[in-house]
Motif scaffolding. Structure first.
Motif, mmCIF file in Angstrom:
data_model
loop_
_atom_site.group_PDB
_atom_site.id
_atom_site.type_symbol
_atom_site.label_atom_id
_atom_site.label_comp_id
_atom_site.label_asym_id
_atom_site.label_seq_id
_atom_site.Cartn_x
_atom_site.Cartn_y
_atom_site.Cartn_z
ATOM 1 N N ARG A 32 -9.390 10.744 4.778
ATOM 2 C CA ARG A 32 -9.709 9.326 4.969
ATOM 3 C C ARG A 32 -8.543 8.440 4.530
ATOM 4 O O ARG A 32 -8.234 7.438 5.174
ATOM 5 C CB ARG A 32 -10.973 8.965 4.192
ATOM 6 N N MET A 33 -7.863 8.815 3.457
ATOM 7 C CA MET A 33 -6.729 8.017 2.988
ATOM 8 C C MET A 33 -5.618 7.979 4.032
ATOM 9 O O MET A 33 -4.907 6.982 4.156
ATOM 10 C CB MET A 33 -6.184 8.577 1.667
ATOM 11 N N GLY A 37 -2.599 5.265 5.838
ATOM 12 C CA GLY A 37 -1.194 5.557 5.585
ATOM 13 C C GLY A 37 -0.908 5.990 4.163
ATOM 14 O O GLY A 37 0.229 5.870 3.689
ATOM 15 N N LEU A 38 -1.932 6.478 3.478
ATOM 16 C CA LEU A 38 -1.786 6.900 2.089
ATOM 17 C C LEU A 38 -2.164 8.361 1.936
ATOM 18 O O LEU A 38 -2.995 8.872 2.685
ATOM 19 C CB LEU A 38 -2.712 6.077 1.177
ATOM 20 N N GLY A 84 7.712 0.862 -0.837
ATOM 21 C CA GLY A 84 7.383 -0.498 -1.263
ATOM 22 C C GLY A 84 6.016 -0.658 -1.902
ATOM 23 O O GLY A 84 5.552 -1.782 -2.086
ATOM 24 N N LEU A 85 5.366 0.451 -2.268
ATOM 25 C CA LEU A 85 4.028 0.373 -2.860
ATOM 26 C C LEU A 85 4.067 0.097 -4.365
ATOM 27 O O LEU A 85 3.129 -0.477 -4.915
ATOM 28 C CB LEU A 85 3.259 1.675 -2.602
ATOM 29 N N ALA A 108 -2.558 -2.223 0.046
ATOM 30 C CA ALA A 108 -2.919 -0.870 0.490
ATOM 31 C C ALA A 108 -4.181 -0.385 -0.215
ATOM 32 O O ALA A 108 -5.093 0.150 0.429
ATOM 33 C CB ALA A 108 -1.756 0.097 0.239
ATOM 34 N N VAL A 109 -4.238 -0.556 -1.519
ATOM 35 C CA VAL A 109 -5.414 -0.076 -2.253
ATOM 36 C C VAL A 109 -6.645 -0.912 -1.895
ATOM 37 O O VAL A 109 -7.750 -0.376 -1.781
ATOM 38 C CB VAL A 109 -5.161 0.002 -3.770
ATOM 39 N N ARG A 110 -6.465 -2.188 -1.697
ATOM 40 C CA ARG A 110 -7.594 -3.039 -1.301
ATOM 41 C C ARG A 110 -8.108 -2.676 0.095
ATOM 42 O O ARG A 110 -9.303 -2.771 0.362
ATOM 43 C CB ARG A 110 -7.196 -4.513 -1.346
ATOM 44 N N SER A 111 -7.215 -2.275 0.979
ATOM 45 C CA SER A 111 -7.628 -1.867 2.324
ATOM 46 C C SER A 111 -8.384 -0.541 2.300
ATOM 47 O O SER A 111 -9.375 -0.372 3.007
ATOM 48 C CB SER A 111 -6.408 -1.726 3.238
#
Length: 156
Positions: A32-33, A37-38, A84-85, A108-111
């Motif tokens: 799922r991550m 893109g994670l 850039g994270l 990213a984490v919020r998405s």
């Protein structure tokens, strides 16, 4: 060999069921991550930083939270920094640069977090229900306490 303690059939089935469940859950959540893109490792670092005061942690704090080897953490943070994270800045204390959550990392984490929470709910929480969930949490705390009491594992 007679002094060795083996798992009986019930214990072996329980242990293998746990291992199978843990692998399947890890794979499902990691997949799922990828939709965001994670990697699962990226998400773990981002969550820890997003929950830290000012979005900043020392490498030692991150190592403690993730239970990763120092070299693994360093290499992974470097990859995340290139994307850039996160960013590294001079330490508040200690000798290694602190790790900071960037605006891109926070986005990213919020998405990803709502999808992760929905998966955890569907795959674990709803399956167990409130009563079994309370017992599961208690069992996890007991195992964690036993691990803490036994200290750091021997590493070759």
């Amino acid at each position: 060999m007679s002094d060795e303690i083996w798992l009986d059939e019930t214990e072996q089935q329980a242990w293998r069921s746990y291992l199978h469940m843990q692998r399947m859950l890890t794979v499902r959540l990691a997949a799922r991550m990828q939709d965001f893109g994670l990697s699962a490792a990226d998400y773990e670092i981002l969550v820890n930083l997003s929950e830290a005061p000012n979005g900043c942690m020392s490498p030692g704090e991150l190592t403690e939270e993730t239970q990763w080897e120092k070299s693994r953490l360093s290499h992974h943070v470097s990859r995340m920094e290139r994307r850039g994270l996160v960013r590294r800045e001079p330490p508040r204390a200690g000798r290694y640069p602190d790790v900071w959550l960037t605006p891109a990392g926070l986005d990213a984490v919020r998405s990803a977090a709502p999808a992760h929470a929905a998966d955890v709910r569907a795959l674990v929480l709803d399956v167990l229900g409130p009563e079994r969930l309370a017992r599961f949490a208690e069992d996890c705390r007991s195992i964690t306490a036993a691990l803490d009491e036994n200290g750091t594992p021997h590493r070759p």
